[in-house]
Motif scaffolding. Structure first.
Motif, short mmCIF file in Angstrom:
data_model
loop_
_atom_site.label_atom_id
_atom_site.label_comp_id
_atom_site.label_asym_id
_atom_site.label_seq_id
_atom_site.Cartn_x
_atom_site.Cartn_y
_atom_site.Cartn_z
N ALA A 1 0.82 -1.50 -0.01
CA ALA A 1 0.06 0.03 -0.02
C ALA A 1 0.92 1.36 0.15
CB ALA A 1 -0.96 0.05 1.16
N ALA A 2 1.89 1.43 0.92
CA ALA A 2 3.09 2.44 0.90
C ALA A 2 3.59 2.64 -0.46
CB ALA A 2 3.98 2.24 1.83
N SER A 3 3.77 1.76 -1.32
CA SER A 3 4.29 1.89 -2.55
C SER A 3 3.37 2.44 -3.68
CB SER A 3 5.05 0.85 -2.74
OG SER A 3 4.55 -0.51 -3.02
N ALA A 4 2.18 2.31 -3.46
CA ALA A 4 1.31 2.42 -4.57
C ALA A 4 1.12 4.01 -5.01
CB ALA A 4 -0.26 2.18 -4.15
N GLY A 5 1.74 4.96 -4.21
CA GLY A 5 1.68 6.39 -4.56
C GLY A 5 0.57 7.14 -4.21
N PRO A 6 0.55 8.33 -4.46
CA PRO A 6 -0.73 9.14 -4.08
C PRO A 6 -1.82 8.77 -5.10
CG PRO A 6 0.77 10.34 -5.35
CD PRO A 6 1.52 9.00 -5.01
N ARG A 7 -2.99 8.79 -4.28
CA ARG A 7 -4.27 8.68 -5.13
C ARG A 7 -5.10 9.96 -5.29
NH1 ARG A 7 -6.42 2.67 -3.26
NH2 ARG A 7 -4.33 1.57 -3.09
N TRP A 8 -6.17 9.97 -5.99
CA TRP A 8 -6.87 11.11 -6.23
C TRP A 8 -8.35 10.63 -6.09
CZ3 TRP A 8 -5.01 15.88 -6.79
CH2 TRP A 8 -3.61 15.84 -7.00
N VAL A 9 -9.36 11.67 -5.42
CA VAL A 9 -10.74 11.05 -5.30
C VAL A 9 -11.55 12.36 -5.89
CG1 VAL A 9 -10.50 9.49 -3.67
CG2 VAL A 9 -10.83 11.85 -2.88
N VAL A 10 -12.79 12.23 -6.28
CA VAL A 10 -13.47 13.29 -6.64
C VAL A 10 -14.77 13.16 -6.10
CG1 VAL A 10 -14.66 14.34 -8.83
CG2 VAL A 10 -12.33 13.21 -9.10
#
Length: 469
Positions: A211-220
């Motif tokens: 999970a830590a290596s997945a990088g940033p996510r975005w939500v709308v």
């Protein structure tokens, strides 16, 4: 990382005790600042909590962050939470060991019953036996809260104390400052009702290296929920390292809403910080996340421009006299009382934030007064870019030519700093890597310092000429 040990002394360990009238939660305080000066063990509150189980879970969440490292998890972290009495509320704050998560619990007037809230800031002891006891608080258990020693102990300061030696990295102190500066640029982006908030948060990853290596996510925002998206789009909010919201799991069943705060973003924007606030009965629990799990708040550079001005230093001295442990610091009122412009007041508040003297509440879009119980004056001294910029100015390495400034660095390389609509860009590797996303480079800072110095000299000359006329 510069690190020191600080002794934190308590009269006795914080403890949860049973009594005829219910449970008694005694949170012991250390040396802290009050309106009457520095006191060894100030008392800020003695009364009941209207939602004992909720408050216990939320306090544990703040303690979870204080004891956690979300990056390089094998390293230990432990910093007792900070408590501030603001007259009408209690604020409990902590910072993660990796400098990437800032937590704050605001226990508001509806959450407190039967006692006056004092004014001041200090550390509060949250030990392992207390954590275990708090996790067993039931919904029907009356809970009396005492923050600080009992009245008799306040006047009897002799006797043994419980002392902890806590690591105090400079990055943590800079992180407190940077987090409030960044949060001041946030706006409310979404609000989810209880059921949708719980559903969204419970679906987030719980942690681990993957999970830590997945990088940033975005939500709308989409109706009453948040829809994931693969990239930044207008209206989106960054969710950097979603596993770092795990502390919110403690309070989900008590949540009445989830509010999400962040800056305005354009399509394709880089990862940004964001704040996630769970609304609880009579209180709020907020986690602010740095732009990346591997990137702490301490290096964001948001305070550098304010630190680089002598004007802000003088203004901060004036504004500090006007602070009165207010839960809401009104910029317009301070401007009126000080005779400064709102812009100069904001710059002064940023500077005061670097020594822990103000925080920022995203829910109320306002600063609040507190005094961190650490040697926070070293924050400015230990900021490497600021030190380097001042050294360049002192060495006469800056030359100005209209919108262009050239800086001859220590290694002899010449860097060109350009002014593009008030934003200074540079030809150095730092600018090429971060594009201003982590504050100005040392060369841009040096150019800004020289420009401000020239402007101040011109103002002084104009005053002299006006007086002569």
């Amino acid at each position: 990382m510069t690190r020191s040990l600080q002794a934190v002394a308590y009269r006795r360990p914080s403890v949860l005790e049973s009594a005829a009238r219910g449970q008694l939660l005694g949170l012991e305080t250390s040396r802290g600042a009050t309106p009457m000066g520095v006191k060894d063990h100030p008392q800020f509150f003695a009364g009941f909590l209207t939602s004992p189980q909720v408050a216990s879970a939320a306090l544990l969440a703040v303690a979870d962050v204080a004891a956690a490292r979300y990056y390089q998890q094998q390293l230990r972290a432990s910093l007792d939470p900070v408590v501030t009495g603001n007259g009408d509320r209690l604020r409990f704050e902590s910072f993660s060991g990796c400098c990437g998560v800032y937590a704050r619990l605001d226990v508001l007037e509806p959450g407190l019953d039967g006692g006056e809230v004092g004014h001041g800031t200090t550390n509060v002891d949250v030990n392992n036996p207390l954590r275990e006891a708090l996790s067993r608080i039931g919904s029907d258990d009356p809970l009396h809260l005492r923050v600080g020693p009992e009245e008799l102990a306040v006047t009897t300061m002799d006797g043994p104390v419980v002392e902890k030696k806590v690591p105090l990295p400079d990055r943590w102190l800079r992180g407190f400052a940077e987090a409030q500066v960044i949060a001041a640029g946030f706006d409310l982006r979404a609000e989810l009702p209880a059921a949708d908030a719980v559903r969204f948060l419970r679906a987030l990853p719980r942690g681990g290296a993957r999970a830590a290596s997945a990088g940033p996510r975005w939500v709308v925002p989409s109706g009453n929920t948040l829809r994931p998206t693969t990239r930044a789009v207008p209206g989106a909010v960054c969710l950097p390292g979603p596993e770092r919201l795990i502390a919110l799991q403690r309070v989900l069943r008590h949540a009445t809403a989830l509010r999400v705060y962040g800056p305005a973003v354009a399509a394709g924007a880089a990862a940004t910080a964001s704040a996630w606030e769970v609304v609880l009965p009579g209180m709020r629990l907020t986690l602010t996340l740095s732009p990346d799990a591997s990137r702490g708040f301490s290096g964001e550079g948001g305070v550098l421009d304010a630190l680089a001005t002598d004007e802000a230093a003088e203004d901060a001295e004036l504004i500090s006299v006007l602070l009165a442990w207010e839960p809401r610091v009104d910029v317009a009122d301070l401007a009126s009382a000080s005779g400064l412009t709102p812009e100069r007041v904001r710059a002064a508040l940023i500077r005061l934030g670097t020594s822990g003297r103000v925080g920022y509440d995203t829910a109320e879009a306002a600063y609040f007064h507190r005094e961190l119980p650490y040697d926070a004056e070293r924050v400015e001294r230990h900021n490497p870019r600021l030190r380097s910029a001042r050294a360049l100015v002192t060495a006469g390495a800056v030359a100005l030519d209209g919108a262009l400034g050239t800086v001859t660095a220590e290694d002899g390389h010449v860097h060109r700093v350009r002014d593009e609509a008030g934003v200074l860009s540079c030809s150095c590797l730092w600018w090429a890597k971060y594009r201003g996303g982590r504050g100005p480079c040392k060369h841009a800072l040096a150019v800004r310092m020289v420009r401000r110095g020239d402007a101040a000299a011109e103002r002084d000359m104009a005053r002299v000429e006006a007086d002569a006329r």
